[in-house]
Design a protein around this motif. Structure first.
Motif, PDB file in Angstrom:
ATOM      1  N   SER A 228       1.982   9.164  10.137  1.00  0.00           N
ATOM      2  CA  SER A 228       2.626   8.658   8.924  1.00  0.00           C
ATOM      3  C   SER A 228       2.576   7.137   8.937  1.00  0.00           C
ATOM      4  N   ALA A 229       2.570   6.556   7.743  1.00  0.00           N
ATOM      5  CA  ALA A 229       2.586   5.093   7.605  1.00  0.00           C
ATOM      6  C   ALA A 229       3.157   4.739   6.237  1.00  0.00           C
TER       7      ALA A 229
ATOM      8  N   VAL B  79       9.281  12.931  11.593  1.00  0.00           N
ATOM      9  CA  VAL B  79       8.048  12.152  11.416  1.00  0.00           C
ATOM     10  C   VAL B  79       8.429  10.684  11.360  1.00  0.00           C
ATOM     11  N   GLU B  80       7.824   9.882  12.255  1.00  0.00           N
ATOM     12  CA  GLU B  80       8.111   8.453  12.315  1.00  0.00           C
ATOM     13  C   GLU B  80       6.874   7.661  11.920  1.00  0.00           C
TER      14      GLU B  80
ATOM     15  N   GLN C  21       0.827  -1.190   0.000  1.00  0.00           N
ATOM     16  CA  GLN C  21       0.000   0.000   0.000  1.00  0.00           C
ATOM     17  C   GLN C  21       0.871   1.254   0.000  1.00  0.00           C
ATOM     18  N   PRO C  22       0.471   2.293  -0.748  1.00  0.00           N
ATOM     19  CA  PRO C  22       1.287   3.508  -0.778  1.00  0.00           C
ATOM     20  C   PRO C  22       1.355   4.157   0.602  1.00  0.00           C
ATOM     21  N   GLY C  23       2.528   4.698   0.920  1.00  0.00           N
ATOM     22  CA  GLY C  23       2.683   5.370   2.201  1.00  0.00           C
ATOM     23  C   GLY C  23       2.049   6.749   2.182  1.00  0.00           C
TER      24      GLY C  23
END
Length: 252
Positions: free
Chosen positions: A184-185, A210-211, A150-152
């Motif tokens: 974020s993912a 950002v993690e 899946q796109p981040g």
């Protein structure tokens, strides 16, 4: 109504439930009609006897409702999601099978068997069986195929009291701290510039780490606009941004 017409009408109603949207009360009426029709097919397939109209409607409704948990068990055992679309498709297949049984009973009654009976039963049962097998096989094959990741994404949204902003914000001379939510993912950890613009003017900027998988709440200081006119205020994190409008304390 003949069995073929009853099956056709039932499948049409189920297709409406599976693929069409609309008012809930309308879909509820279509669903009830489809279940009664499925129950009528059950009665014709199992008994084929004359029953008083009021009793027949009640039995058909009960038989149609009983079909739902029966179908849910079949879907669960088959590994198919128990969703509205799959239930409607399953009921359509069940209607075809019951219609074939009804035709068989009618053609094999006291009168001699119609030589066209095998072809008629095959015309109803074979497409329904092929549709069930093909659909189940396609679902299983799709689940086994490799799927791209899946796109981040990186998300920035107003948080806390700022989620209630529904119009221009009156910003005092001392400015205001606006809470934002950062998440974020699917992307590696990175340091991204967090910027604040009032109109076209960049008023502040600082790096923010950002993690992935971590949701943070960050307070962003927004200074007062130069006057009481309407100003576009943009808070951005890299290419992601959120916007609202504000006015300063001075006269426009």
């Amino acid at each position: 109504m003949t069995p073929l017409r009853l099956v056709t009408a039932t499948c049409a109603a189920l297709l409406v439930l599976a693929f069409a949207g609309g008012p809930r009360w309308g879909l509820a009426a279509v669903c009830l009609a489809a279940l009664v029709a499925v129950g009528e097919l059950w009665l014709r397939a199992l008994t084929g006897e004359a029953i008083p109209p009021l009793t027949r409607v009640g039995l058909a409704t009960v038989a149609g409702l009983v079909s739902l948990p029966f179908l849910a068990i079949v879907l669960h055992v088959s590994g198919i999601p128990i969703a509205a679309r799959w239930v409607a498709i399953g009921l359509a297949v069940l209607s075809g099978v019951l219609g074939a049984v009804v035709l068989f009973r009618e053609r094999c009654g006291p009168s001699p068997a119609d030589p066209r009976l095998p072809a008629t039963v095959g015309a109803v049962a074979i497409p329904a069986l092929l549709a069930l097998v093909a659909g189940f096989g396609a679902l299983q094959a799709y689940e086994r195929l490799p799927h791209p990741p899946q796109p981040g994404y990186t998300s920035l949204a107003l948080n806390g009291w700022a989620t209630g902003i529904a119009g221009p914000v009156a910003i005092p001379a001392r400015g205001v701290h606006v809470p934002v939510r950062v998440s974020s993912a699917g992307r590696p950890a990175a340091t991204v510039p967090l910027r604040v613009r009032v109109g076209a003017r960049l008023v502040s900027g600082r790096p923010l780490t950002v993690e992935p998988g971590v949701v943070r709440s960050v307070d962003v200081f927004v200074p007062a606009p130069p006057d009481g006119c309407l100003h576009r205020i943009e808070i951005s994190l890299g290419a992601t941004s959120t916007v609202f409008y504000g006015r300063g304390p001075a006269a426009c």
